[in-house]
Design a protein around this motif. Structure first.
Motif, PDB file in Angstrom:
ATOM      1  N   TYR A  83      68.725  89.569 108.081  1.00  0.00           N
ATOM      2  CA  TYR A  83      69.060  90.493 106.993  1.00  0.00           C
ATOM      3  C   TYR A  83      70.511  90.355 106.542  1.00  0.00           C
ATOM      4  O   TYR A  83      70.830  90.553 105.367  1.00  0.00           O
ATOM      5  CB  TYR A  83      68.768  91.922 107.460  1.00  0.00           C
ATOM      6  CG  TYR A  83      68.953  92.998 106.412  1.00  0.00           C
ATOM      7  CD1 TYR A  83      68.412  92.872 105.139  1.00  0.00           C
ATOM      8  CD2 TYR A  83      69.666  94.160 106.713  1.00  0.00           C
ATOM      9  CE1 TYR A  83      68.575  93.872 104.188  1.00  0.00           C
ATOM     10  CE2 TYR A  83      69.828  95.162 105.773  1.00  0.00           C
ATOM     11  CZ  TYR A  83      69.284  95.012 104.511  1.00  0.00           C
ATOM     12  OH  TYR A  83      69.445  96.002 103.576  1.00  0.00           O
ATOM     13  N   THR A 109      68.452  99.735  98.592  1.00  0.00           N
ATOM     14  CA  THR A 109      67.236  99.231  97.941  1.00  0.00           C
ATOM     15  C   THR A 109      67.484  97.880  97.275  1.00  0.00           C
ATOM     16  O   THR A 109      66.621  97.000  97.305  1.00  0.00           O
ATOM     17  CB  THR A 109      66.737 100.237  96.894  1.00  0.00           C
ATOM     18  OG1 THR A 109      67.819 100.553  95.988  1.00  0.00           O
ATOM     19  CG2 THR A 109      66.265 101.518  97.559  1.00  0.00           C
ATOM     20  N   ARG A 112      67.626  95.249 100.043  1.00  0.00           N
ATOM     21  CA  ARG A 112      66.290  94.940 100.548  1.00  0.00           C
ATOM     22  C   ARG A 112      65.531  94.045  99.569  1.00  0.00           C
ATOM     23  O   ARG A 112      64.873  93.083  99.970  1.00  0.00           O
ATOM     24  CB  ARG A 112      65.513  96.226 100.787  1.00  0.00           C
ATOM     25  CG  ARG A 112      64.078  95.995 101.294  1.00  0.00           C
ATOM     26  CD  ARG A 112      63.302  97.300 101.309  1.00  0.00           C
ATOM     27  NE  ARG A 112      63.968  98.276 102.151  1.00  0.00           N
ATOM     28  CZ  ARG A 112      64.045  99.576 101.868  1.00  0.00           C
ATOM     29  NH1 ARG A 112      63.522 100.035 100.744  1.00  0.00           N
ATOM     30  NH2 ARG A 112      64.647 100.399 102.691  1.00  0.00           N
ATOM     31  N   ARG A 116      64.089  90.260 100.374  1.00  0.00           N
ATOM     32  CA  ARG A 116      62.692  89.832 100.203  1.00  0.00           C
ATOM     33  C   ARG A 116      62.623  88.585  99.327  1.00  0.00           C
ATOM     34  O   ARG A 116      61.835  87.664  99.585  1.00  0.00           O
ATOM     35  CB  ARG A 116      61.848  90.944  99.576  1.00  0.00           C
ATOM     36  CG  ARG A 116      61.610  92.145 100.451  1.00  0.00           C
ATOM     37  CD  ARG A 116      60.552  93.061  99.845  1.00  0.00           C
ATOM     38  NE  ARG A 116      59.203  92.581 100.137  1.00  0.00           N
ATOM     39  CZ  ARG A 116      58.207  92.560  99.269  1.00  0.00           C
ATOM     40  NH1 ARG A 116      58.408  92.946  98.011  1.00  0.00           N
ATOM     41  NH2 ARG A 116      57.005  92.139  99.621  1.00  0.00           N
ATOM     42  N   SER A 196      56.708  90.975 104.268  1.00  0.00           N
ATOM     43  CA  SER A 196      57.062  92.307 104.746  1.00  0.00           C
ATOM     44  C   SER A 196      57.623  93.158 103.611  1.00  0.00           C
ATOM     45  O   SER A 196      58.464  92.702 102.830  1.00  0.00           O
ATOM     46  CB  SER A 196      58.093  92.203 105.872  1.00  0.00           C
ATOM     47  OG  SER A 196      58.569  93.478 106.244  1.00  0.00           O
ATOM     48  N   THR A 197      57.157  94.394 103.525  1.00  0.00           N
ATOM     49  CA  THR A 197      57.664  95.299 102.492  1.00  0.00           C
ATOM     50  C   THR A 197      59.018  95.880 102.869  1.00  0.00           C
ATOM     51  O   THR A 197      59.776  96.306 102.003  1.00  0.00           O
ATOM     52  CB  THR A 197      56.665  96.443 102.245  1.00  0.00           C
ATOM     53  OG1 THR A 197      56.411  97.116 103.485  1.00  0.00           O
ATOM     54  CG2 THR A 197      55.360  95.896 101.680  1.00  0.00           C
ATOM     55  N   ARG A 198      59.307  95.921 104.166  1.00  0.00           N
ATOM     56  CA  ARG A 198      60.606  96.404 104.640  1.00  0.00           C
ATOM     57  C   ARG A 198      61.194  95.406 105.639  1.00  0.00           C
ATOM     58  O   ARG A 198      61.306  95.689 106.833  1.00  0.00           O
ATOM     59  CB  ARG A 198      60.471  97.790 105.276  1.00  0.00           C
ATOM     60  CG  ARG A 198      60.188  98.891 104.262  1.00  0.00           C
ATOM     61  CD  ARG A 198      60.213 100.265 104.906  1.00  0.00           C
ATOM     62  NE  ARG A 198      60.080 101.312 103.914  1.00  0.00           N
ATOM     63  CZ  ARG A 198      61.095 101.882 103.271  1.00  0.00           C
ATOM     64  NH1 ARG A 198      62.327 101.489 103.547  1.00  0.00           N
ATOM     65  NH2 ARG A 198      60.893 102.826 102.382  1.00  0.00           N
ATOM     66  N   ASP A 200      64.157  94.521 106.015  1.00  0.00           N
ATOM     67  CA  ASP A 200      65.431  94.968 106.563  1.00  0.00           C
ATOM     68  C   ASP A 200      65.245  95.751 107.853  1.00  0.00           C
ATOM     69  O   ASP A 200      66.153  95.834 108.683  1.00  0.00           O
ATOM     70  CB  ASP A 200      66.179  95.822 105.539  1.00  0.00           C
ATOM     71  CG  ASP A 200      65.329  96.971 105.008  1.00  0.00           C
ATOM     72  OD1 ASP A 200      64.139  96.740 104.725  1.00  0.00           O
ATOM     73  OD2 ASP A 200      65.845  98.094 104.876  1.00  0.00           O
ATOM     74  N   GLN A 201      64.050  96.339 108.033  1.00  0.00           N
ATOM     75  CA  GLN A 201      63.724  97.060 109.261  1.00  0.00           C
ATOM     76  C   GLN A 201      62.840  96.228 110.186  1.00  0.00           C
ATOM     77  O   GLN A 201      62.314  96.733 111.177  1.00  0.00           O
ATOM     78  CB  GLN A 201      63.028  98.378 108.910  1.00  0.00           C
ATOM     79  CG  GLN A 201      63.888  99.307 108.063  1.00  0.00           C
ATOM     80  CD  GLN A 201      63.161 100.578 107.657  1.00  0.00           C
ATOM     81  OE1 GLN A 201      62.086 100.886 108.183  1.00  0.00           O
ATOM     82  NE2 GLN A 201      63.738 101.312 106.729  1.00  0.00           N
TER      83      GLN A 201
END
Length: 537
Positions: A83, A109, A112, A116, A196-198, A200-201
């Motif tokens: 990230y 946001t 992120r 992506r 992955s939609t997130r 960063d997590q």
């Protein structure tokens, strides 16, 4: 002449031997690839990914792969950037009055979304490179899983976490116009992949097919235990450096141990105009490489008639070494840079045992907040000189950024040395009017700057200013008092009574470089040190 001819013939025979072995390996690989040999297929396509010119430097290159000969499918796990590849700061602004850089944070946001997009672009780039390298019709499709190697937020343990997966056939991928697509939309909608939609997590996706599912041997490159360069056999270490030069597109052979003339590796850069003969010396050190080694290399370059000399070490270089090398056909490669180059070109190596080989460990750097006495034989002397009879106090601040570590790391007439002795005031020797001894490599880990300042002595010259401070400079000396360089500093100005002469700044690889100052103060030493976080009562 006969001895020279014999030496040349030995060198030429070694070169031809390397070429024959290389060509034989290529022939064996291509034959195996045409015959559908899984091991040959994995080796070939892994090499294609490592040789890709499209993959940005600095990004990880770790692959685990297997080849399904029946389906003509390559199944691989490829490491993706973490990230932090997307900067946390959106912009930076230099504040001239405070001599500071102020960052503007990037919205979460937005960061992120950018991450992506980076992941999707990486996966598409891997697919493109694989299909482009397939000159033998070995690939009908590719099953690609992208992962990051980091600490799992659920367990806290280091593990691969899959953030993207896609299975693409040759025909489907060939129909894409990559220059025109949106990377995320293309991967998810066009190729029916998952992302992955997130990310960063580290919210993981489930990979469709992994190399272990194929049923034959899985080959991994770039991971596993890294060899410790400190503990490596000296001859093997020289061989590794020669491998690195060859991986960078040069010809390179190690020299014979006897009568090598101070050369460990002979290299030839075939690049027109800027290429030529390169002599390489290798120093497997833990402490700082002394300037004498750099001077010796320069003599070897001249004696050998080489175009360039390269000094490679597992350690690092002090200011004296960099000063001597400046402007000469010399290149200094410190340990951290060496590890980075090895990884960038598909080779392995680490410095020390910390971190399980996951990251390079800088040589001879103390842990944060640790204190160790400076080595009397491993220091530099900064000798300050100027014209005129104005009396000055020359001081030093050991800082992190623009803040002194603490009051004890402000060296001046009432505090002549730091607690660990790494910086101390000396009685100057002519022609210097002030002198400071610095053990750069023993400075605290958190220190990244040594600021040298000068101020009017209010007792000796209560009404003076710095207008008489001219023709000034700093003599950089080694521990034996041998001059290494003269560093220019700014002249003083009317009405100013204190001046920042310059600062030595720690580079990312642990070396130090000098940056000229010039900011003056009308409020004397008191005003200047307050800018660096010292409270004056």
């Amino acid at each position: 002449m006969a001895a020279y001819r014999q030496q040349y013939e030995q060198w030429a025979e070694g070169q031809l031997g390397e070429i024959r072995r290389h060509n034989a390996a290529i022939t064996a690989m291509t034959t195996g690839l045409r015959n559908g040999d899984p091991e040959a297929a994995v080796e070939y396509f892994s090499a294609a990914l490592y040789a890709s010119t499209g993959w940005p430097e600095g990004l990880p290159r770790q692959v685990s792969a297997a080849y399904d000969a029946g389906a003509r499918q390559l199944v691989l796990n490829w490491e993706l950037p973490r990230y932090d590849v997307v900067p946390e700061a959106k912009s930076a602004r230099y504040m001239i009055n405070a001599d500071q850089v102020k960052d503007s944070p990037r919205p979460v946001t937005q960061r992120r979304t950018l991450y992506r997009d980076v992941l999707a672009q990486c996966l598409l780039l891997v697919l493109r490179d694989l299909f482009a390298a397939d000159e033998f019709g070995a690939l009908e499709s590719v099953a690609l899983n992208g992962f990051v190697d980091d600490h799992d937020p659920t367990t806290g343990r280091r593990a691969p976490m899959f953030l993207g997966t896609v299975m693409a056939s040759r025909s489907t991928f060939a129909a894409l116009h990559l220059e025109q697509v949106n990377a995320v939309t293309c991967l998810v909608d066009g190729l029916r992949g998952q992302l992955s939609t997130r990310p960063d997590q580290y919210a993981a996706v489930r990979p469709g097919r992994v190399p272990e599912d194929v049923g034959n041997g899985v080959v991994t490159h770039g991971g596993g235990e890294e060899p410790d360069l400190y503990e490596m056999d000296p001859i093997a270490f020289e061989g590794l450096v020669a491998d690195l030069f060859r991986a960078m597109g040069m010809q390179a052979v190690t020299t014979q141990r006897s009568n090598d003339g101070g050369v460990d590796v002979d290299a030839l850069d075939p690049t027109p105009i800027r290429g030529g003969k390169i002599v390489v010396q290798v120093k497997r050190y833990r402490s700082t490489v002394p300037p004498t080694a750099v001077r010796d290399l320069y003599g070897t370059v001249q004696d050998a008639g080489a175009n360039k000399g390269v000094l490679v070490t597992t350690s690092h270089f002090g200011p004296g070494a960099h000063t001597f090398a400046n402007g000469k056909p010399l290149e200094l490669v410190a340990g951290s840079e060496l590890v980075d180059l090895l990884h960038r070109h598909g080779l392995r190596g680490r410095l020390g045992s910390e971190g399980g080989g996951q990251a390079p460990v800088p040589a001879q750097r103390t842990a944060p907040d640790s204190v160790r006495e400076a080595d009397d034989d491993d220091h530099n002397v900064l000798g300050m000189y100027w014209s005129g009879n104005v009396a000055l106090d020359v001081c030093a601040l050991v800082c992190h950024g623009n803040r002194v570590l603490d009051d004890d790391h402000f060296v001046f007439y009432n505090n002549p040395r730091t607690p660990d002795g790494t910086v101390r005031a000396l009685v100057p020797l002519a022609p210097d009017k002030a002198a400071i001894q610095v053990s750069f490599d023993a400075l605290p880990e958190r220190a990244d700057r040594l600021v040298v300042i000068a101020a009017i002595d209010p007792v000796a010259n209560p009404a003076a200013d710095l207008s008489g401070f001219t023709d000034a400079g700093i003599r950089l000396l080694d521990a034996e008092g041998t001059p290494l360089d003269r560093l220019d500093v700014s002249d003083g100005r009317d009405d100013e009574t204190a001046l920042v002469l310059g600062s030595f700044r720690r580079r990312a690889n642990g070396d130090w470089e000098f940056v000229t100052g010039g900011r003056g103060y009308r409020g004397g030493l008191e005003e200047l040190v307050q800018d660096y976080g010292i409270e004056v009562e």
